[in-house]
Structures are given as structure tokens and as C-alpha cells.
Scaffold this motif. Structure first.
Motif, short mmCIF file in Angstrom:
data_model
loop_
_atom_site.label_atom_id
_atom_site.label_comp_id
_atom_site.label_asym_id
_atom_site.label_seq_id
_atom_site.Cartn_x
_atom_site.Cartn_y
_atom_site.Cartn_z
N THR A 48 0.81 -1.22 0.00
CA THR A 48 0.00 0.00 0.00
C THR A 48 0.84 1.28 0.00
O THR A 48 0.40 2.31 -0.48
CB THR A 48 -0.94 0.04 1.22
N HIS A 49 2.05 1.21 0.59
CA HIS A 49 2.95 2.36 0.60
C HIS A 49 4.33 1.91 1.06
O HIS A 49 4.53 0.73 1.34
CB HIS A 49 2.40 3.51 1.45
N GLY A 50 5.27 2.86 1.13
CA GLY A 50 6.67 2.48 1.32
C GLY A 50 7.15 2.35 2.75
O GLY A 50 8.32 2.03 2.97
N HIS A 51 6.30 2.59 3.71
CA HIS A 51 6.76 2.52 5.11
C HIS A 51 7.21 1.11 5.49
O HIS A 51 6.62 0.12 5.06
CB HIS A 51 5.67 3.02 6.07
N GLN A 52 8.23 1.08 6.32
CA GLN A 52 8.87 -0.17 6.75
C GLN A 52 7.88 -1.19 7.29
O GLN A 52 8.00 -2.38 7.04
CB GLN A 52 9.91 0.18 7.85
N ASP A 53 6.89 -0.70 8.04
CA ASP A 53 5.94 -1.64 8.66
C ASP A 53 4.91 -2.18 7.65
O ASP A 53 3.91 -2.78 8.06
CB ASP A 53 5.25 -1.01 9.88
N HIS A 54 5.19 -1.96 6.35
CA HIS A 54 4.32 -2.50 5.29
C HIS A 54 5.10 -3.24 4.20
O HIS A 54 4.51 -3.98 3.42
CB HIS A 54 3.46 -1.38 4.68
N ILE A 55 6.42 -3.02 4.16
CA ILE A 55 7.20 -3.62 3.06
C ILE A 55 8.35 -4.50 3.54
O ILE A 55 9.04 -5.10 2.71
CB ILE A 55 7.81 -2.53 2.14
N VAL A 108 -5.16 8.75 2.83
CA VAL A 108 -4.63 10.01 3.37
C VAL A 108 -3.58 9.65 4.41
O VAL A 108 -3.89 9.20 5.52
CB VAL A 108 -5.75 10.86 3.99
N HIS A 109 -2.32 9.78 4.02
CA HIS A 109 -1.21 9.31 4.85
C HIS A 109 0.06 9.87 4.22
O HIS A 109 -0.01 10.81 3.42
CB HIS A 109 -1.24 7.76 4.82
N THR A 110 1.24 9.35 4.58
CA THR A 110 2.49 9.73 3.90
C THR A 110 3.12 8.44 3.37
O THR A 110 2.61 7.35 3.62
CB THR A 110 3.46 10.43 4.87
N GLY A 138 -4.86 0.02 3.71
CA GLY A 138 -3.49 0.45 4.01
C GLY A 138 -3.50 1.33 5.25
O GLY A 138 -4.29 1.11 6.18
N ASP A 139 -2.61 2.31 5.28
CA ASP A 139 -2.62 3.31 6.36
C ASP A 139 -3.38 4.52 5.84
O ASP A 139 -2.98 5.11 4.82
CB ASP A 139 -1.19 3.75 6.71
N THR A 140 -4.42 4.91 6.53
CA THR A 140 -5.15 6.10 6.08
C THR A 140 -5.94 6.71 7.22
O THR A 140 -6.32 6.04 8.18
CB THR A 140 -6.11 5.76 4.91
NI NI Z 1 2.49 4.12 7.08
#
Ligand code: NI
Ligand code: MN
Length: 225
Positions: A48-55, A108-110, A138-140
Motif C-alpha cells: 500500500t505504501h513504502g513505510h517499513q511496517d508494510h514492506i 490520506v497518509h504519507t 493500508g494506512d489512512t
Molecule cells: Ni504508514
């Protein structure tokens, strides 16, 4: 579809034998220490995005499974450069295979990689197979964009973040479930670390009170939906 919760925001979804893995963060999750990344196989890995806790475990699992990584252009290209198979998307775009389609929708996140470099804009996925449809947010934060989803999809289940602090909390997730017109919610992104600890009983009771179901799976638990 058979759903297995692997901790934090990571779920494995088996759709008639096609295995999708979303946001693998296992080896860095103390609560998921009984799950061995080496045992995980997937046909597709959705990020969903590049943050460590997702990839965190995406590269290892992609390579050991020969899986295709589906993510926004920046995240997909990052893993493509590491030698993984990938398919890049951007918001509004849909990946289509013989067994499912996955639409990349707004969050809506970074989004940045662990080294701080740009990882594109964050998103979520709506996955549609022949007889089942799910949304992984994802994170939103809670956002009105979620109201667009039921105009196109009739969701069977949705994975929504409920831990607060970095995402919406379970109160906003209850509103989100009405925005997306889905009564069966599987909570993600809670209790993994201090900032996102929740009172699970209160969260469930709030959903019950609105005639909706908040499912909080144990790590490793499977459910058929
Ligand atoms: Ni995140
Ligand atoms: Mn996160």
C-alpha cells in the motif's frame, strides 16, 4: 476467500488457489515471532505504501515465491530494481489478471522508504475476484474518498486500520465502514507497538452497537469469508 492474519496490516488472502499477500511486516513484528517468513508463499504481493511496517519482508517473500509485486510506481520500481517481478500502478489504476483485479485507491497518509527517500503517494486496494470483493485500506485517515468505493464495488469485507495515532482509530473506522457500505470489518494496524494500542473490547462493542462486525483475528488465525 480464505483470509489469514499475519500481524499488523499483513493479510494473506487465498482466492480459489491464487494467493495474495498484502503489506508483509512479519520479521520485525515481535508479536508475529511464531510465523516464519521462509514458509510464506504468494502469487502476488500488494504493497500500500513504502513505510517499513508494510514492506519489510516483501523482497524475501517475492523472491522465494516468484511473486509479482503490485504497488504504486515508486514502490514497484524500488522492488523492480532489486530484481523482483513487479507491476506499477497509480491511483485510479487497476491491475487485472485471470483470477482477480486490484484497483489502487486513495489513502490520506504519507509514504517514504526506510532510508527517507520518496515512495510515491500512499493508497489502498480494492480487490475483486469472481465472487468476492475486499478492500484493504493500508494506512489512512478517514476520508470522503471512501464514499466512492461502494459506487463501484459491493464489498464483502474490508481491512481497516483501527489503531489511531498514525491512522484513523476505531471510532473513525466505524464511520469508514458506513462510507464504504460494508458491515464486516477486519481490524488491522493496532496493538503492534505502544502508539497504537487499543481497548479491543471497547472497539468491538462500538461496532456491535451500530450493527456492524469488527473482527480482530489472532496472528496466524484464518477465517473463511
Ligand atoms: Ni504508514
Ligand atoms: Mn503503518
Amino acid at each position: 476467500m480464505r483470509i489469514k492474519f499475519l500481524g499488523h496490516s499483513c493479510v494473506q488472502v487465498d482466492i480459489n488457489g491464487t494467493v495474495l499477500l498484502i503489506d508483509p511486516f512479519i520479521s520485525g513484528n515481535e508479536l508475529a515471532k511464531d510465523i516464519d517468513v521462509a514458509d510464506i508463499r504468494a502469487d502476488y504481493i500488494l504493497l500500500t505504501h513504502g513505510h517499513q511496517d508494510h514492506i519489510l519482508d516483501a523482497e524475501v517473500i517475492a523472491k522465494q515465491s516468484d511473486a509479482v509485486i503490485i504497488a504504486n510506481y515508486e514502490v514497484a520500481s524500488y522492488f523492480g530494481a532489486k530484481g523482483c517481478k513487479m507491476h506499477p500502478l497509480n491511483h485510479g489504476g487497476t491491475y487485472t489478471s485471470d483470477s482477480f483485479s486490484a484497483k489502487y485507491v486513495n489513502a490520506v497518509h504519507t509514504s517514504s522508504f526506510p532510508d527517507g527517500t520518496y515512495a510515491g503517494q500512499p493508497g489502498g486496494f480494492v480487490v475483486q475476484a469472481q465472487n468476492e470483493v475486499f478492500y484493504h485500506a493500508g494506512d489512512t485517515a478517514l476520508t470522503y474518498d471512501m464514499k466512492l468505493i461502494p459506487k463501484e464495488f459491493d464489498l464483502d469485507v474490508a481491512f481497516l486500520p483501527i489503531g489511531g495515532n498514525f491512522t484513523m482509530d476505531y471510532k473513525d473506522a466505524l464511520l469508514a465502514s458506513s462510507f464504504i457500505k460494508c458491515k464486516k470489518i477486519i481490524g488491522i494496524h493496532y496493538d503492534t507497538f505502544g502508539y497504537i494500542k487499543i481497548d479491543q473490547q471497547k472497539a468491538r462493542a462500538l461496532f456491535d452497537g451500530d450493527n456492524r462486525e469488527l473482527i480482530l483475528l489472532k496472528i496466524g488465525e484464518e477465517v473463511e469469508i
